[in-house]
Enzyme design. Structure first.
Site, PDB file in Angstrom:
ATOM      1  N   LYS A 152       1.134  13.163 -16.092  1.00 18.12           N
ATOM      2  CA  LYS A 152       2.114  12.863 -14.775  1.00 18.12           C
ATOM      3  C   LYS A 152       2.454  14.417 -14.393  1.00 18.12           C
ATOM      4  O   LYS A 152       2.547  15.131 -15.028  1.00 18.12           O
ATOM      5  CB  LYS A 152       3.444  12.229 -15.474  1.00 18.12           C
ATOM      6  CG  LYS A 152       3.337  10.739 -16.090  1.00 18.12           C
ATOM      7  CD  LYS A 152       4.628  10.443 -16.488  1.00 18.12           C
ATOM      8  CE  LYS A 152       4.550   9.084 -17.443  1.00 18.12           C
ATOM      9  NZ  LYS A 152       5.919   8.972 -18.056  1.00 18.12           N
ATOM     10  N   ARG A 180       9.857  -0.569 -24.299  1.00 19.18           N
ATOM     11  CA  ARG A 180      10.158  -1.754 -23.251  1.00 19.18           C
ATOM     12  C   ARG A 180       9.590  -3.085 -23.681  1.00 19.18           C
ATOM     13  O   ARG A 180      10.110  -4.014 -23.502  1.00 19.18           O
ATOM     14  CB  ARG A 180      10.299  -1.141 -21.881  1.00 19.18           C
ATOM     15  CG  ARG A 180      11.172  -0.007 -21.920  1.00 19.18           C
ATOM     16  CD  ARG A 180      10.893   0.598 -20.585  1.00 19.18           C
ATOM     17  NE  ARG A 180       9.660   1.162 -20.622  1.00 19.18           N
ATOM     18  CZ  ARG A 180       9.003   2.191 -19.439  1.00 19.18           C
ATOM     19  NH1 ARG A 180       9.636   2.570 -18.768  1.00 19.18           N
ATOM     20  NH2 ARG A 180       7.953   2.676 -19.851  1.00 19.18           N
ATOM     21  N   HIS A 203      16.837   5.464 -21.449  1.00 16.22           N
ATOM     22  CA  HIS A 203      16.613   6.691 -22.404  1.00 16.22           C
ATOM     23  C   HIS A 203      17.790   6.871 -23.252  1.00 16.22           C
ATOM     24  O   HIS A 203      17.787   6.815 -24.422  1.00 16.22           O
ATOM     25  CB  HIS A 203      16.073   8.048 -21.725  1.00 16.22           C
ATOM     26  CG  HIS A 203      14.706   7.889 -21.000  1.00 16.22           C
ATOM     27  ND1 HIS A 203      14.739   8.379 -19.439  1.00 16.22           N
ATOM     28  CD2 HIS A 203      13.588   7.714 -21.491  1.00 16.22           C
ATOM     29  CE1 HIS A 203      13.509   8.383 -19.226  1.00 16.22           C
ATOM     30  NE2 HIS A 203      12.745   7.781 -20.288  1.00 16.22           N
ATOM     31  N   SER A 223      11.563   5.896 -15.380  1.00 16.33           N
ATOM     32  CA  SER A 223      11.982   7.110 -14.469  1.00 16.33           C
ATOM     33  C   SER A 223      11.222   7.156 -13.057  1.00 16.33           C
ATOM     34  O   SER A 223      11.515   7.355 -12.103  1.00 16.33           O
ATOM     35  CB  SER A 223      11.316   8.402 -15.212  1.00 16.33           C
ATOM     36  OG  SER A 223      12.159   8.626 -16.364  1.00 16.33           O
TER      37      SER A 223
HETATM   38  O1  PNS Z   1       8.225   9.925 -21.599  1.00 13.70           O
HETATM   39  P1  PNS Z   1       6.584   9.875 -21.583  1.00 13.70           P
HETATM   40  O2  PNS Z   1       5.985  10.367 -20.511  1.00 13.70           O
HETATM   41  O3  PNS Z   1       6.028   8.577 -22.072  1.00 13.70           O
HETATM   42  O4  PNS Z   1       6.505  11.055 -23.010  1.00 13.70           O
HETATM   43  C1  PNS Z   1       5.104  11.217 -23.597  1.00 13.70           C
HETATM   44  C2  PNS Z   1       5.132  12.531 -24.084  1.00 13.70           C
HETATM   45  C3  PNS Z   1       5.833  13.592 -23.676  1.00 13.70           C
HETATM   46  C4  PNS Z   1       6.036  12.158 -25.543  1.00 13.70           C
HETATM   47  C5  PNS Z   1       3.668  12.650 -24.782  1.00 13.70           C
HETATM   48  O5  PNS Z   1       2.934  12.869 -23.547  1.00 13.70           O
HETATM   49  C6  PNS Z   1       3.643  14.035 -25.504  1.00 13.70           C
HETATM   50  O6  PNS Z   1       3.936  14.034 -26.821  1.00 13.70           O
HETATM   51  N1  PNS Z   1       3.466  15.253 -25.181  1.00 13.70           N
HETATM   52  C7  PNS Z   1       3.139  16.477 -25.835  1.00 13.70           C
HETATM   53  C8  PNS Z   1       1.734  16.663 -26.011  1.00 13.70           C
HETATM   54  C9  PNS Z   1       1.328  15.985 -27.252  1.00 13.70           C
HETATM   55  O7  PNS Z   1       1.709  16.193 -28.369  1.00 13.70           O
HETATM   56  N2  PNS Z   1       0.357  15.327 -27.027  1.00 13.70           N
HETATM   57  C10 PNS Z   1      -0.483  14.405 -27.901  1.00 13.70           C
HETATM   58  C11 PNS Z   1       0.463  13.255 -28.312  1.00 13.70           C
HETATM   59  S1  PNS Z   1      -0.744  11.804 -29.086  1.00 13.70           S
END
Ligand code: PNS
Length: 163
Positions: A41, A90, A17, A128
């Site tokens: 998650k 990745r 990250h 993570s």
């Molecule tokens: O590190 P991650 O878990 O891959 O991150 C995913 C994250 C937190 C960026 C994604 O779940 C997110 O954007 N969550 C916020 C809610 C949202 O906007 N959801 C719609 C995205 S299409």
């Protein structure tokens, strides 16, 4: 002034990250790393803890700020007037999910562009989840996360920093 957002769950932040954030910080005037909820998650660290670990880990990056937000990413971007979302990719396994999110976000807010940075080969395997698994089973996580957050991770598993 070009502002980019680096969103993620950062549970916890890894060296992979950090490399993406540092590269984003070279490309944009200002970067906000935002710790968000991933509804798929259950986090190990609270949002406040994830922010604290991120702040420590990015302390040396002058144009990087850390924040948390419990809502839609595009709404956060709108509030901050950010025009770019930066995500690390990745491998092909990330692609489908990331592409789906990028297209959904564009549908929700066409003014925000998602930019993907290819992770360096060194960090292709790193996640993570893997860090948590290794830490929980007594393994050495020094290669995976910055030294300043190791103690916090080990503590979650009742371990002491002996390495
Ligand atoms: O590190 P991650 O878990 O891959 O991150 C995913 C994250 C937190 C960026 C994604 O779940 C997110 O954007 N969550 C916020 C809610 C949202 O906007 N959801 C719609 C995205 S299409």
């Amino acid at each position: 002034m070009k502002l980019a957002i680096c969103p993620g769950s950062f549970d916890p932040v890894t060296n992979g990250h950090l490399q993406i954030v540092s590269r984003a910080a070279e490309m944009f005037d200002r970067v906000i790393v935002v710790a968000m909820a991933n509804q798929n998650k259950q986090p190990l660290f609270s949002a406040e803890e994830r922010v604290e670990l991120l702040r420590r880990a990015t302390a040396g990056m002058a144009n990087v700020e850390v924040d948390t937000y419990d809502g839609l990413l595009v709404e956060y971007a709108r509030q901050k007037q950010a025009s770019v979302i930066v995500k690390g990719l990745r491998a092909m396994s990330d692609f489908e999910y990331e592409f789906q999110m990028a297209l959904t976000n564009r549908k929700l807010n066409p003014d925000v562009e998602t930019v993907f940075l290819a992770t360096s080969a060194e960090y292709m395997y790193l996640s993570s989840s893997l860090v948590k698994q290794v830490a929980s089973l007594g393994g050495d996580i020094r290669e995976f996360v910055p030294a300043c957050i190791i103690k916090d991770i080990l503590e979650k598993y009742g371990r002491e920093e002996t390495q």
